[in-house]
Write a protein that holds these residues in place. Structure first.
Motif, PDB file in Angstrom:
ATOM      1  N   GLU A  56       0.949  -0.712  -0.279  1.00  0.00           N
ATOM      2  CA  GLU A  56      -0.329   0.343  -0.177  1.00  0.00           C
ATOM      3  C   GLU A  56       0.859   1.194  -0.096  1.00  0.00           C
ATOM      4  O   GLU A  56       1.835   1.480   0.961  1.00  0.00           O
ATOM      5  CB  GLU A  56      -1.109  -0.041   1.277  1.00  0.00           C
ATOM      6  N   VAL A  57       0.207   2.827  -0.539  1.00  0.00           N
ATOM      7  CA  VAL A  57       0.782   3.737  -0.615  1.00  0.00           C
ATOM      8  C   VAL A  57       0.581   4.789   0.099  1.00  0.00           C
ATOM      9  O   VAL A  57      -0.781   4.768   0.715  1.00  0.00           O
ATOM     10  CB  VAL A  57       0.786   4.058  -2.024  1.00  0.00           C
ATOM     11  N   MET A  58       0.771   5.238   0.992  1.00  0.00           N
ATOM     12  CA  MET A  58       0.839   6.335   1.628  1.00  0.00           C
ATOM     13  C   MET A  58       0.887   7.819   1.222  1.00  0.00           C
ATOM     14  O   MET A  58       2.693   7.523   0.982  1.00  0.00           O
ATOM     15  CB  MET A  58       1.357   6.203   4.028  1.00  0.00           C
ATOM     16  N   THR A  59       0.381   8.242   1.393  1.00  0.00           N
ATOM     17  CA  THR A  59       0.752  10.234   0.742  1.00  0.00           C
ATOM     18  C   THR A  59       0.221  10.799   1.956  1.00  0.00           C
ATOM     19  O   THR A  59      -0.353  10.691   2.967  1.00  0.00           O
ATOM     20  CB  THR A  59      -0.551  10.364  -0.510  1.00  0.00           C
ATOM     21  N   VAL A  60       1.114  11.942   2.273  1.00  0.00           N
ATOM     22  CA  VAL A  60       1.434  13.126   3.257  1.00  0.00           C
ATOM     23  C   VAL A  60       1.316  14.159   2.804  1.00  0.00           C
ATOM     24  O   VAL A  60       1.573  14.642   2.097  1.00  0.00           O
ATOM     25  CB  VAL A  60       2.531  13.204   4.202  1.00  0.00           C
ATOM     26  N   LEU A  61      -0.185  15.011   2.738  1.00  0.00           N
ATOM     27  CA  LEU A  61      -0.653  15.997   2.577  1.00  0.00           C
ATOM     28  C   LEU A  61      -0.379  17.077   3.068  1.00  0.00           C
ATOM     29  O   LEU A  61      -1.257  16.839   4.262  1.00  0.00           O
ATOM     30  CB  LEU A  61      -2.162  16.275   1.472  1.00  0.00           C
ATOM     31  N   PRO A  62      -0.626  18.768   2.920  1.00  0.00           N
ATOM     32  CA  PRO A  62      -0.471  19.578   3.558  1.00  0.00           C
ATOM     33  C   PRO A  62      -1.664  20.216   3.433  1.00  0.00           C
ATOM     34  O   PRO A  62      -1.949  20.887   1.752  1.00  0.00           O
ATOM     35  CB  PRO A  62       1.169  20.382   2.490  1.00  0.00           C
ATOM     36  N   ALA A  63      -2.133  20.292   3.932  1.00  0.00           N
ATOM     37  CA  ALA A  63      -4.000  21.304   3.581  1.00  0.00           C
ATOM     38  C   ALA A  63      -3.389  22.509   2.646  1.00  0.00           C
ATOM     39  O   ALA A  63      -5.218  23.054   1.680  1.00  0.00           O
ATOM     40  CB  ALA A  63      -4.737  21.834   4.678  1.00  0.00           C
TER      41      ALA A  63
ATOM     42  N   ASP B 296      -6.785  14.997  -5.601  1.00  0.00           N
ATOM     43  CA  ASP B 296      -5.251  14.142  -7.369  1.00  0.00           C
ATOM     44  C   ASP B 296      -4.512  12.765  -5.846  1.00  0.00           C
ATOM     45  O   ASP B 296      -5.178  12.104  -6.252  1.00  0.00           O
ATOM     46  CB  ASP B 296      -5.003  14.816  -8.310  1.00  0.00           C
ATOM     47  N   LYS B 297      -4.773  13.451  -5.456  1.00  0.00           N
ATOM     48  CA  LYS B 297      -3.126  12.593  -4.938  1.00  0.00           C
ATOM     49  C   LYS B 297      -3.900  12.570  -3.392  1.00  0.00           C
ATOM     50  O   LYS B 297      -3.513  10.867  -3.054  1.00  0.00           O
ATOM     51  CB  LYS B 297      -2.555  13.790  -3.279  1.00  0.00           C
ATOM     52  N   ILE B 298      -5.232  12.550  -3.101  1.00  0.00           N
ATOM     53  CA  ILE B 298      -5.782  11.674  -1.928  1.00  0.00           C
ATOM     54  C   ILE B 298      -6.963  10.335  -3.222  1.00  0.00           C
ATOM     55  O   ILE B 298      -6.830   9.707  -2.534  1.00  0.00           O
ATOM     56  CB  ILE B 298      -7.320  12.354  -2.027  1.00  0.00           C
ATOM     57  N   ALA B 299      -6.987  10.893  -4.102  1.00  0.00           N
ATOM     58  CA  ALA B 299      -7.489   9.912  -4.750  1.00  0.00           C
ATOM     59  C   ALA B 299      -6.546   8.635  -5.681  1.00  0.00           C
ATOM     60  O   ALA B 299      -6.607   7.265  -5.234  1.00  0.00           O
ATOM     61  CB  ALA B 299      -8.183  10.274  -6.447  1.00  0.00           C
ATOM     62  N   GLY B 300      -5.257   9.138  -5.300  1.00  0.00           N
ATOM     63  CA  GLY B 300      -4.337   7.794  -5.623  1.00  0.00           C
ATOM     64  C   GLY B 300      -3.333   6.849  -4.767  1.00  0.00           C
ATOM     65  O   GLY B 300      -2.447   6.386  -5.039  1.00  0.00           O
TER      66      GLY B 300
ATOM     67  N   ASP C 142      -3.678   4.942  -1.131  1.00  0.00           N
ATOM     68  CA  ASP C 142      -4.538   4.378  -0.338  1.00  0.00           C
ATOM     69  C   ASP C 142      -4.619   4.666   0.924  1.00  0.00           C
ATOM     70  O   ASP C 142      -5.673   4.406   1.560  1.00  0.00           O
ATOM     71  CB  ASP C 142      -3.571   2.482  -0.053  1.00  0.00           C
ATOM     72  N   THR C 143      -3.667   5.443   1.470  1.00  0.00           N
ATOM     73  CA  THR C 143      -3.940   5.986   2.991  1.00  0.00           C
ATOM     74  C   THR C 143      -3.479   6.776   2.549  1.00  0.00           C
ATOM     75  O   THR C 143      -2.105   7.345   2.140  1.00  0.00           O
ATOM     76  CB  THR C 143      -2.906   5.385   3.594  1.00  0.00           C
ATOM     77  N   VAL C 144      -3.760   8.371   3.025  1.00  0.00           N
ATOM     78  CA  VAL C 144      -3.770   9.415   3.428  1.00  0.00           C
ATOM     79  C   VAL C 144      -3.549  10.929   4.812  1.00  0.00           C
ATOM     80  O   VAL C 144      -5.002  10.076   5.188  1.00  0.00           O
ATOM     81  CB  VAL C 144      -4.726  10.545   2.074  1.00  0.00           C
ATOM     82  N   ILE C 145      -2.985  11.406   4.549  1.00  0.00           N
ATOM     83  CA  ILE C 145      -3.222  12.217   5.982  1.00  0.00           C
ATOM     84  C   ILE C 145      -2.769  13.941   5.413  1.00  0.00           C
ATOM     85  O   ILE C 145      -2.203  13.800   4.676  1.00  0.00           O
ATOM     86  CB  ILE C 145      -1.395  11.962   6.690  1.00  0.00           C
ATOM     87  N   VAL C 146      -3.572  14.301   6.356  1.00  0.00           N
ATOM     88  CA  VAL C 146      -3.351  15.921   5.173  1.00  0.00           C
ATOM     89  C   VAL C 146      -3.626  16.666   6.475  1.00  0.00           C
ATOM     90  O   VAL C 146      -4.167  17.116   7.782  1.00  0.00           O
ATOM     91  CB  VAL C 146      -5.596  15.862   4.837  1.00  0.00           C
TER      92      VAL C 146
END
Length: 242
Positions: free
Chosen positions: A154-161, A170-174, A176-180
């Motif tokens: 699985e792939v996790m992405t960390v995003l600054p709000a 786009d990044k949320i859709a791409g 498996d796990t997303v941290i905002v």
């Protein structure tokens, strides 16, 4: 008795200390030891207020320790903050030139959205630097929410709000796990994007993880406003073993 000139004094070493997310018991043994032994500590404050970093480390700071306080403005403009780090680095450099080690306090981890990285960029070419990693807010939030973040491939992405809507979508859709992270004034907008994507039921809201005022709720039950120290975990749960 004669004293060696300042130019011959052995330079001090700067330590970038990760303090973890807020609970002092989540500091590493090494971080606690270095803070106890420090004769000089440095840390940022926001707009002249109390320092969150110092509050985490308070019980380990010895009486008589010199404190270098860096007041960093919380503005969109980069200039004022850069100036504050310039001044802070100069004061730290003075102590290092005098042969004193300096412990710089940083909540979370120094190199994960950490304020220390800006001082590191200014000091590393002239002084010896050691980084002491800390528990990140991401792992702390996963722990208090009791949510495994990623498994197997699985792939996790960390995003600054503060990112723009299209980029967040786009990044949320791409992943498996997303941290905002860094929700604050962006919370309502981010919440709406998650709802539109149909992921509200898979999202958890956390603020001030491991602290005395910790809040952990399903995103659908979250308050209307959020502080800066808050985040949303979106765990889609694609791994069939979980």
């Amino acid at each position: 008795m004669t004293h060696a000139p300042l130019s011959q004094v052995k330079r001090g070493k700067v330590y970038g200390i990760g303090l973890g997310p807020g609970d002092p018991e989540l500091m590493t043994l090494k971080a606690a030891r270095l803070i106890r032994e420090a004769s000089v500590i440095a840390y940022p404050t926001l707009a002249g207020g109390a320092s969150f970093a110092r509050s985490i480390a308070a019980e380990f700071i010895a009486q008589g320790t010199r404190e270098i306080v860096m007041d960093v403005p919380m503005t969109v403009a980069r200039g004022p903050a850069q100036h504050a780090y310039d001044q802070g680095a100069a004061r730290i450099a003075e102590a290092l030139e005098a042969g004193q080690d300096v412990v710089v306090l940083c909540e979370g981890d120094p190199f994960f959205y950490g304020s220390f990285m800006y001082l590191f960029a200014r000091l590393r070419s002239d002084f010896q630097v050691e980084i002491v990693p800390g528990v990140t807010s991401v792992t702390a939030c996963a722990a208090v929410a009791q949510l495994p973040l990623v498994a197997r491939n699985e792939v996790m992405t960390v995003l600054p709000a503060p990112l723009e809507d299209a980029s967040l979508r786009d990044k949320i859709a791409g992943s498996d796990t997303v941290i905002v992270m860094k929700l604050g004034r962006h919370f309502k907008r981010v919440r709406a994007l998650i709802d539109t994507a149909g992921l509200t039921e898979k999202s958890v809201y956390i603020e001030r993880a491991t602290g005395a005022n910790e809040v952990v709720k399903p995103l659908k039950d979250a308050p209307e406003t959020a502080p800066y120290f808050s985040m949303i975990l979106i765990v889609k749960g694609a791994d069939p073993w979980l």
